[in-house]
Write an enzyme that holds these catalytic residues in place. Structure first.
Site, PDB file in Angstrom:
ATOM      1  N   THR A  12      -5.337  -2.717   0.389  1.00 31.02           N
ATOM      2  CA  THR A  12      -6.774  -2.959   0.628  1.00 31.02           C
ATOM      3  C   THR A  12      -7.614  -2.512  -0.568  1.00 31.02           C
ATOM      4  O   THR A  12      -8.626  -3.129  -0.879  1.00 31.02           O
ATOM      5  CB  THR A  12      -7.273  -2.237   1.902  1.00 31.02           C
ATOM      6  OG1 THR A  12      -6.879  -0.874   1.844  1.00 31.02           O
ATOM      7  CG2 THR A  12      -6.726  -2.864   3.163  1.00 31.02           C
TER       8      THR A  12
ATOM      9  N   HIS B 196       8.675  -9.063   5.026  1.00 34.31           N
ATOM     10  CA  HIS B 196       7.981 -10.263   5.508  1.00 34.31           C
ATOM     11  C   HIS B 196       7.850 -11.349   4.454  1.00 34.31           C
ATOM     12  O   HIS B 196       7.036 -12.258   4.601  1.00 34.31           O
ATOM     13  CB  HIS B 196       6.603  -9.872   6.073  1.00 34.31           C
ATOM     14  CG  HIS B 196       6.691  -8.979   7.275  1.00 34.31           C
ATOM     15  ND1 HIS B 196       5.667  -8.158   7.690  1.00 34.31           N
ATOM     16  CD2 HIS B 196       7.709  -8.783   8.158  1.00 34.31           C
ATOM     17  CE1 HIS B 196       6.056  -7.488   8.777  1.00 34.31           C
ATOM     18  NE2 HIS B 196       7.279  -7.847   9.069  1.00 34.31           N
TER      19      HIS B 196
HETATM   20  P1  NAD Z   1      -2.457  -3.487   9.749  1.00 36.72           P
HETATM   21  O1  NAD Z   1      -3.596  -4.315   9.296  1.00 36.72           O
HETATM   22  O2  NAD Z   1      -2.001  -3.589  11.151  1.00 36.72           O
HETATM   23  O3  NAD Z   1      -2.804  -1.947   9.511  1.00 36.72           O
HETATM   24  C1  NAD Z   1      -3.279  -1.471   8.301  1.00 36.72           C
HETATM   25  C2  NAD Z   1      -3.362   0.046   8.388  1.00 36.72           C
HETATM   26  O4  NAD Z   1      -3.681   0.532   7.092  1.00 36.72           O
HETATM   27  C3  NAD Z   1      -4.429   0.568   9.332  1.00 36.72           C
HETATM   28  O5  NAD Z   1      -3.859   1.598  10.093  1.00 36.72           O
HETATM   29  C4  NAD Z   1      -5.510   1.113   8.401  1.00 36.72           C
HETATM   30  O6  NAD Z   1      -6.129   2.277   8.922  1.00 36.72           O
HETATM   31  C5  NAD Z   1      -4.719   1.474   7.186  1.00 36.72           C
HETATM   32  N1  NAD Z   1      -5.441   1.372   5.909  1.00 36.72           N
HETATM   33  C6  NAD Z   1      -6.317   0.429   5.486  1.00 36.72           C
HETATM   34  N2  NAD Z   1      -6.719   0.673   4.237  1.00 36.72           N
HETATM   35  C7  NAD Z   1      -6.088   1.814   3.846  1.00 36.72           C
HETATM   36  C8  NAD Z   1      -6.078   2.578   2.659  1.00 36.72           C
HETATM   37  N3  NAD Z   1      -6.817   2.250   1.604  1.00 36.72           N
HETATM   38  N4  NAD Z   1      -5.271   3.671   2.612  1.00 36.72           N
HETATM   39  C9  NAD Z   1      -4.525   4.061   3.685  1.00 36.72           C
HETATM   40  N5  NAD Z   1      -4.509   3.362   4.829  1.00 36.72           N
HETATM   41  C10 NAD Z   1      -5.269   2.260   4.908  1.00 36.72           C
HETATM   42  O7  NAD Z   1      -1.279  -3.735   8.719  1.00 36.72           O
HETATM   43  P2  NAD Z   1       0.311  -3.710   8.900  1.00 36.72           P
HETATM   44  O8  NAD Z   1       0.713  -2.590   9.780  1.00 36.72           O
HETATM   45  O9  NAD Z   1       0.878  -3.776   7.534  1.00 36.72           O
HETATM   46  O10 NAD Z   1       0.634  -5.047   9.686  1.00 36.72           O
HETATM   47  C11 NAD Z   1       0.054  -6.244   9.318  1.00 36.72           C
HETATM   48  C12 NAD Z   1       1.026  -7.357   8.950  1.00 36.72           C
HETATM   49  O11 NAD Z   1       0.302  -8.296   8.176  1.00 36.72           O
HETATM   50  C13 NAD Z   1       2.152  -6.933   8.090  1.00 36.72           C
HETATM   51  O12 NAD Z   1       3.277  -7.368   8.731  1.00 36.72           O
HETATM   52  C14 NAD Z   1       1.993  -7.670   6.757  1.00 36.72           C
HETATM   53  O13 NAD Z   1       3.088  -8.521   6.557  1.00 36.72           O
HETATM   54  C15 NAD Z   1       0.834  -8.578   6.918  1.00 36.72           C
HETATM   55  N6  NAD Z   1      -0.257  -8.418   5.902  1.00 36.72           N
HETATM   56  C16 NAD Z   1       0.046  -8.299   4.590  1.00 36.72           C
HETATM   57  C17 NAD Z   1      -0.968  -8.143   3.647  1.00 36.72           C
HETATM   58  C18 NAD Z   1      -0.581  -7.983   2.195  1.00 36.72           C
HETATM   59  O14 NAD Z   1       0.452  -8.482   1.780  1.00 36.72           O
HETATM   60  N7  NAD Z   1      -1.357  -7.256   1.379  1.00 36.72           N
HETATM   61  C19 NAD Z   1      -2.301  -8.115   4.032  1.00 36.72           C
HETATM   62  C20 NAD Z   1      -2.602  -8.278   5.401  1.00 36.72           C
HETATM   63  C21 NAD Z   1      -1.555  -8.413   6.325  1.00 36.72           C
END
Ligand code: NAD
Ligand code: ZN
Length: 245
Positions: free
Chosen positions: A31, A124
């Site tokens: 993020t 994934h």
């Molecule tokens: P999620 O969105 O369910 O959870 C994200 C978690 O990260 C939350 O608990 C949040 O509090 C925390 N978070 C957000 N920003 C943060 C930071 N800067 N530092 C620390 N913590 C932080 O994500 P998930 O559990 O990975 O599941 C979502 C699914 O979606 C995954 O399976 C993934 O494949 C996919 N996804 C991938 C991407 C990517 O590739 N960057 C982006 C979005 C979703």
């Protein structure tokens, strides 16, 4: 309010005293690179779409409404101009030092590899790999981004190209699962970061950890907090930026 410096000291101490470290990350790791996660308040699930994102990124939706899938996918997921942040960069240095054995990631953005990490286990898949569903020809992320048609088609046979991303309703690759479990099982320190631990089977992987310490780093409190020896509520990039190898 958790004390940032105390959390930095705790992490530094854990890293200094362990030498078979495995990192297990989710969307929250990226993020700070400008890629929205799913479940934070400004994540994709809280933005308004015609269909909810969990529906769109399912295999059934991909097959049935391919054009709508690709509109969302190209706009929100095929983000090729993003750069690694402090977390990706530190982990790459930690691997070079020999202490970090593997990164297991739920992310599909390829930022760990861009930061220089080698042993990256992508549960994934990746937006950087795409295959023709008819002949199997390979296409990279740029080809997908630049394709004039909304639905990218194979240059060799005209088939529809599918991202090598595990969609809801699709199974994870068994070889990839085995590798992830092997690495986590052999770790002495497991750092879990940026994941709400609700997507299975990935979320169950921390159950196979039997090493010394498990630390969970998430911006926000989550239901997984009590599963760890230490829980840190900080931004992963900001925290890792302050650590040294
Ligand atoms: P999620 O969105 O369910 O959870 C994200 C978690 O990260 C939350 O608990 C949040 O509090 C925390 N978070 C957000 N920003 C943060 C930071 N800067 N530092 C620390 N913590 C932080 O994500 P998930 O559990 O990975 O599941 C979502 C699914 O979606 C995954 O399976 C993934 O494949 C996919 N996804 C991938 C991407 C990517 O590739 N960057 C982006 C979005 C979703
Ligand atoms: Zn083809």
């Amino acid at each position: 309010m958790p004390d940032f410096q105390e959390d930095v000291n705790l992490m530094q101490n854990l890293i200094d005293t362990h030498d078979r470290i495995v990192f297990f990350g989710g969307a929250g790791v990226s993020t700070e690179s400008g890629i929205p996660d799913f479940r934070s308040k400004d994540g994709l699930y809280n933005q308004k779409y015609k269909y909810d994102p969990e529906t769109i990124i399912s295999f059934h939706f991909f097959e049935t409404y391919t054009k709508d899938f690709y509109e969302f996918y190209k706009d929100r997921m095929l983000l090729l101009d993003k750069k690694p942040n402090g977390a990706h960069l530190f982990l790459s240095k930690l691997e070079k030092s020999g202490k970090l054995k593997a990164i297991v990631t739920q992310n599909i953005d390829g930022l760990h590899q861009m930061a220089g990490s080698k042993n990256v286990i992508e549960l994934h898949g990746s937006i950087h790999r795409n295959y023709c569903m008819d002949c199997g020809a390979f296409y990279d992320g740029n080809f997908m981004k630049n394709s004039k048609d909304i639905i990218p088609h194979c240059q060799k046979c005209g088939g529809v190209i599918k991202p090598d991303v595990v969609l809801y309703g699709e199974a994870l690759d068994n070889g990839v699962i085995d590798k992830a479990i092997y690495e986590i099982r052999n770790a002495d320190l497991l750092i879990v970061a940026g994941t709400s631990l609700v997507v299975y089977p990935a979320a169950s992987f921390i159950n196979v950890f039997c090493g010394d310490k498990l630390v969970l780093i998430n911006k926000d409190p989550s239901s997984a907090d009590n599963r760890a020896d230490y829980t840190i509520h900080q931004k992963a990039g900001e925290l890792f930026e302050r650590l040294h190898v």
